[in-house]
Design a protein around this motif. Structure first.
Motif, PDB file in Angstrom:
ATOM      1  N   LEU A 162      44.747  43.677  28.942  1.00 56.05           N
ATOM      2  CA  LEU A 162      43.696  43.272  28.008  1.00 56.05           C
ATOM      3  C   LEU A 162      43.619  41.759  27.877  1.00 56.05           C
ATOM      4  N   ARG A 163      44.759  41.110  27.822  1.00 54.80           N
ATOM      5  CA  ARG A 163      44.736  39.649  27.723  1.00 54.80           C
ATOM      6  C   ARG A 163      44.117  39.028  28.973  1.00 54.80           C
ATOM      7  N   ALA A 164      44.376  39.620  30.139  1.00 56.96           N
ATOM      8  CA  ALA A 164      43.769  39.111  31.366  1.00 56.96           C
ATOM      9  C   ALA A 164      42.251  39.265  31.325  1.00 56.96           C
ATOM     10  N   ILE A 165      41.769  40.418  30.854  1.00 61.09           N
ATOM     11  CA  ILE A 165      40.325  40.638  30.773  1.00 61.09           C
ATOM     12  C   ILE A 165      39.675  39.642  29.820  1.00 61.09           C
ATOM     13  N   PHE A 166      40.263  39.492  28.634  1.00 55.74           N
ATOM     14  CA  PHE A 166      39.627  38.658  27.615  1.00 55.74           C
ATOM     15  C   PHE A 166      39.955  37.175  27.754  1.00 55.74           C
ATOM     16  N   SER A 167      40.620  36.816  28.843  1.00 54.78           N
ATOM     17  CA  SER A 167      40.803  35.393  29.131  1.00 54.78           C
ATOM     18  C   SER A 167      39.504  34.753  29.595  1.00 54.78           C
ATOM     19  N   GLU A 168      38.519  35.574  29.943  1.00 51.70           N
ATOM     20  CA  GLU A 168      37.216  35.074  30.370  1.00 51.70           C
ATOM     21  C   GLU A 168      36.216  35.199  29.237  1.00 51.70           C
ATOM     22  N   THR A 169      35.416  34.168  29.056  1.00 53.12           N
ATOM     23  CA  THR A 169      34.395  34.158  28.013  1.00 53.12           C
ATOM     24  C   THR A 169      33.366  35.246  28.270  1.00 53.12           C
ATOM     25  N   GLY A 170      33.019  35.973  27.224  1.00 52.60           N
ATOM     26  CA  GLY A 170      31.991  37.001  27.326  1.00 52.60           C
ATOM     27  C   GLY A 170      32.452  38.301  27.935  1.00 52.60           C
ATOM     28  N   ALA A 171      33.747  38.464  28.147  1.00 56.83           N
ATOM     29  CA  ALA A 171      34.263  39.684  28.778  1.00 56.83           C
ATOM     30  C   ALA A 171      34.216  40.860  27.808  1.00 56.83           C
ATOM     31  N   SER A 172      34.254  42.044  28.370  1.00 60.21           N
ATOM     32  CA  SER A 172      34.393  43.260  27.571  1.00 60.21           C
ATOM     33  C   SER A 172      35.276  44.233  28.345  1.00 60.21           C
ATOM     34  N   ALA A 173      35.842  45.189  27.622  1.00 58.39           N
ATOM     35  CA  ALA A 173      36.793  46.124  28.217  1.00 58.39           C
ATOM     36  C   ALA A 173      36.469  47.540  27.791  1.00 58.39           C
ATOM     37  N   VAL A 174      36.828  48.471  28.647  1.00 57.40           N
ATOM     38  CA  VAL A 174      36.735  49.894  28.345  1.00 57.40           C
ATOM     39  C   VAL A 174      38.150  50.455  28.368  1.00 57.40           C
TER      40      VAL A 174
ATOM     41  N   LEU B 287      39.447  40.838  21.964  1.00 57.45           N
ATOM     42  CA  LEU B 287      40.817  41.217  22.281  1.00 57.45           C
ATOM     43  C   LEU B 287      41.506  41.972  21.160  1.00 57.45           C
ATOM     44  N   ASN B 288      41.487  41.452  19.945  1.00 57.90           N
ATOM     45  CA  ASN B 288      42.295  42.037  18.871  1.00 57.90           C
ATOM     46  C   ASN B 288      41.934  43.488  18.559  1.00 57.90           C
ATOM     47  N   PRO B 289      40.642  43.836  18.425  1.00 61.06           N
ATOM     48  CA  PRO B 289      40.328  45.258  18.212  1.00 61.06           C
ATOM     49  C   PRO B 289      40.769  46.139  19.372  1.00 61.06           C
ATOM     50  N   ALA B 290      40.677  45.618  20.598  1.00 60.87           N
ATOM     51  CA  ALA B 290      41.106  46.390  21.756  1.00 60.87           C
ATOM     52  C   ALA B 290      42.612  46.633  21.718  1.00 60.87           C
ATOM     53  N   LEU B 291      43.387  45.593  21.376  1.00 62.69           N
ATOM     54  CA  LEU B 291      44.837  45.744  21.260  1.00 62.69           C
ATOM     55  C   LEU B 291      45.202  46.747  20.180  1.00 62.69           C
ATOM     56  N   ALA B 292      44.511  46.673  19.047  1.00 70.09           N
ATOM     57  CA  ALA B 292      44.805  47.585  17.947  1.00 70.09           C
ATOM     58  C   ALA B 292      44.537  49.031  18.347  1.00 70.09           C
ATOM     59  N   TYR B 293      43.435  49.254  19.037  1.00 73.18           N
ATOM     60  CA  TYR B 293      43.092  50.610  19.470  1.00 73.18           C
ATOM     61  C   TYR B 293      44.094  51.124  20.495  1.00 73.18           C
ATOM     62  N   ALA B 294      44.410  50.284  21.480  1.00 72.06           N
ATOM     63  CA  ALA B 294      45.334  50.704  22.536  1.00 72.06           C
ATOM     64  C   ALA B 294      46.697  51.062  21.969  1.00 72.06           C
ATOM     65  N   SER B 295      47.124  50.356  20.939  1.00 72.27           N
ATOM     66  CA  SER B 295      48.480  50.541  20.406  1.00 72.27           C
ATOM     67  C   SER B 295      48.692  51.901  19.768  1.00 72.27           C
ATOM     68  N   VAL B 296      47.616  52.618  19.449  1.00 69.16           N
ATOM     69  CA  VAL B 296      47.770  53.923  18.803  1.00 69.16           C
ATOM     70  C   VAL B 296      47.321  55.072  19.715  1.00 69.16           C
TER      71      VAL B 296
ATOM     72  N   VAL C  89      41.013  47.516  37.218  1.00 65.77           N
ATOM     73  CA  VAL C  89      41.469  48.728  36.542  1.00 65.77           C
ATOM     74  C   VAL C  89      42.989  48.740  36.495  1.00 65.77           C
ATOM     75  N   THR C  90      43.557  49.051  35.325  1.00 65.02           N
ATOM     76  CA  THR C  90      45.007  49.170  35.184  1.00 65.02           C
ATOM     77  C   THR C  90      45.347  50.497  34.524  1.00 65.02           C
ATOM     78  N   ILE C  91      46.203  51.275  35.160  1.00 64.21           N
ATOM     79  CA  ILE C  91      46.736  52.489  34.548  1.00 64.21           C
ATOM     80  C   ILE C  91      48.025  52.093  33.845  1.00 64.21           C
ATOM     81  N   CYS C  92      48.014  52.173  32.534  1.00 61.88           N
ATOM     82  CA  CYS C  92      49.114  51.648  31.724  1.00 61.88           C
ATOM     83  C   CYS C  92      50.030  52.781  31.266  1.00 61.88           C
ATOM     84  N   THR C  93      51.309  52.659  31.624  1.00 59.77           N
ATOM     85  CA  THR C  93      52.296  53.650  31.192  1.00 59.77           C
ATOM     86  C   THR C  93      53.118  53.157  30.009  1.00 59.77           C
ATOM     87  N   ASN C  94      52.938  51.902  29.625  1.00 64.85           N
ATOM     88  CA  ASN C  94      53.591  51.365  28.433  1.00 64.85           C
ATOM     89  C   ASN C  94      52.689  50.294  27.825  1.00 64.85           C
ATOM     90  N   MET C  95      52.991  49.908  26.597  1.00 58.02           N
ATOM     91  CA  MET C  95      52.115  48.980  25.886  1.00 58.02           C
ATOM     92  C   MET C  95      52.200  47.563  26.438  1.00 58.02           C
TER      93      MET C  95
END
Length: 417
Positions: free
Chosen positions: A165-177, A125-134, A152-158
């Protein structure tokens, strides 16, 4: 042939319906099926896991197995069927990874030069949040696993990005693109694949969000038009830069792709780019594309399984097809089930494909999120949509959700037949 179809949704209803038109087919068995499929095939219960399905195919002396949903494919049902000597239409477990693991799929596209959105994959989660924020907004966040088209979520704000991202990583072993947002028309190009060659079906366009004007959360699909007016130049570009490199790449990596190669595309200013791949017929694309198929679906599938597909086998009727989904209240969240359904008779150029339905004490009721697909053929898309929307009031059930703007994205308006 005796054909066994695996699945229970609207896609499988459309597959079964196409098989009823195939001269090579003598009997159709479906597991588990649904009440609509039961009118055209013999439905049998069976655990939806590879060994049980292979045992069923052996007991039924099936000449061919066609697998509809992604779950059994990702679990390796084709491998198990092949080990039992049963011709099966679909990718191996390793090849189905093209859909089942979006992070792997994106990396595969990079390895083989397939045009797609710029992206990064994350396992925490944390690296994904850091990347998304910039990143520039909007951006697209995808659950890398199988989520029936809804991860899939199209995000117009952080705030949206953090929630996704928190929803995805609420599951063990999850990954995100996380990938750039691409502008353009979205098009589905499905192709029959035999391990070496991919032969395109008619292009189509799905409408993914629950609400009109492409608003609201993603669904598995709310309506389809076919054919989408894709230029011959773009079709050739898709073949040369997307389908052919995927087929070569999968073979080169020891996982030749057999079955339906579904390329979800964005027609960008730089040309067609891949949004994502699926490893089976789309749902609801199948409900709009397959009614136009004039080739023998069973023979096509058997040729794909044998590695002998001929482009001349893949033929389609002139004209157009449209399908509109009726979804249960609450979908794409928790759907309300148990609504009574009364389906009117339809003319020969229309179908009501059943998806989330069941029989309770002899009454047909809703039993899932996407309940029905109303489909029509006509000379033009406008006329096909006119037929569908004219029938919807007599098909609908209490609280049914449907989009009234299918086709509007490319300026198509329903016309009365």
């Amino acid at each position: 042939m005796k054909v066994l179809v695996i699945g229970s949704g609207g896609r499988e209803h459309a597959i079964v319906d196409a098989l009823t038109r195939a001269p090579s087919v003598g009997e159709i068995v479906c597991t588990p099926g649904n009440p609509g499929i039961a009118a055209q095939a013999r439905c049998v219960p069976c655990a939806q896991e590879p060994l049980a399905l292979a045992d069923l195919a052996v007991r039924e002396h099936a000449d061919l197995v066609i697998v509809g949903p992604e779950g059994p494919l990702a679990a390796g049902v084709i491998d198990t069927l092949s080990a039992h000597g049963i011709p099966a239409f679909g990718p191996s477990r390793a090849a189905a990874r093209l859909e089942g693991d979006k992070a792997w799929s994106k990396a595969f596209m990079v390895r083989h030069g397939v045009p797609t959105a710029r992206f990064r994959s994350f396992g925490a989660l944390n690296p994904a949040l850091a990347y998304a924020s910039v990143q520039a907004l909007p951006l697209v966040i995808k659950d890398a696993g199988l989520r029936a088209g809804k991860g899939v979520t199209i995000c117009t704000n952080m705030d949206q990005a953090w929630v996704a991202l928190r929803a995805i990583f609420s599951e063990t072993g999850a990954s995100a693109v996380i990938e750039e947002f691409m502008l353009g028309q979205e098009v589905s190009v499905l192709a029959f694949a035999d391990g070496a060659h991919a032969v395109q079906m008619l292009p189509s366009q799905d409408h993914k969000t629950i609400f009109e004007q492409d608003q609201g959360p993603m669904t598995g699909g709310m309506g389809v038009i076919c054919p989408y007016p894709l230029s011959e130049s773009d079709r050739q570009t898709v073949q040369d830069t997307i389908l052919a490199p995927v087929m070569r790449g999968m073979a080169a990596e020891g996982t030749p792709f057999v079955g339906v190669l579904y390329a979800g595309l964005m027609l960008t200013s730089e040309g067609p780019k891949v949004v994502e791949f699926n490893a089976r017929f789309g749902d609801p694309e199948a409900q709009a594309v397959l009614p136009l198929l004039t080739g023998d679906l069973a023979q096509i599938a058997l040729s794909c399984a044998a590695g002998t597909l001929n482009a001349e086998q893949v033929t389609f009727a002139e004209g157009a097809s449209a399908a509109v989904i009726l979804a249960a209240p609450g979908y794409p969240g928790e759907p309300l089930k148990g609504s009574a359904l009364g389906l009117p008779p339809v003319p020969a150029d229309m179908h009501i494909y059943q998806a989330g339905t069941a029989l309770e004490n002899g009454q047909l009721v809703s039993a899932g999120g996407r309940v029905l697909a109303v489909q029509a053929r006509a000379d033009t898309l406008a006329l096909a949509l006119g037929k569908v929307y004219a029938l919807l009031p007599s098909v609908g059930f209490e609280g049914a959700q449907f989009r009234g703007d299918i086709g509007a994205r490319i300026g198509i308006r329903p016309e009365p037949a």
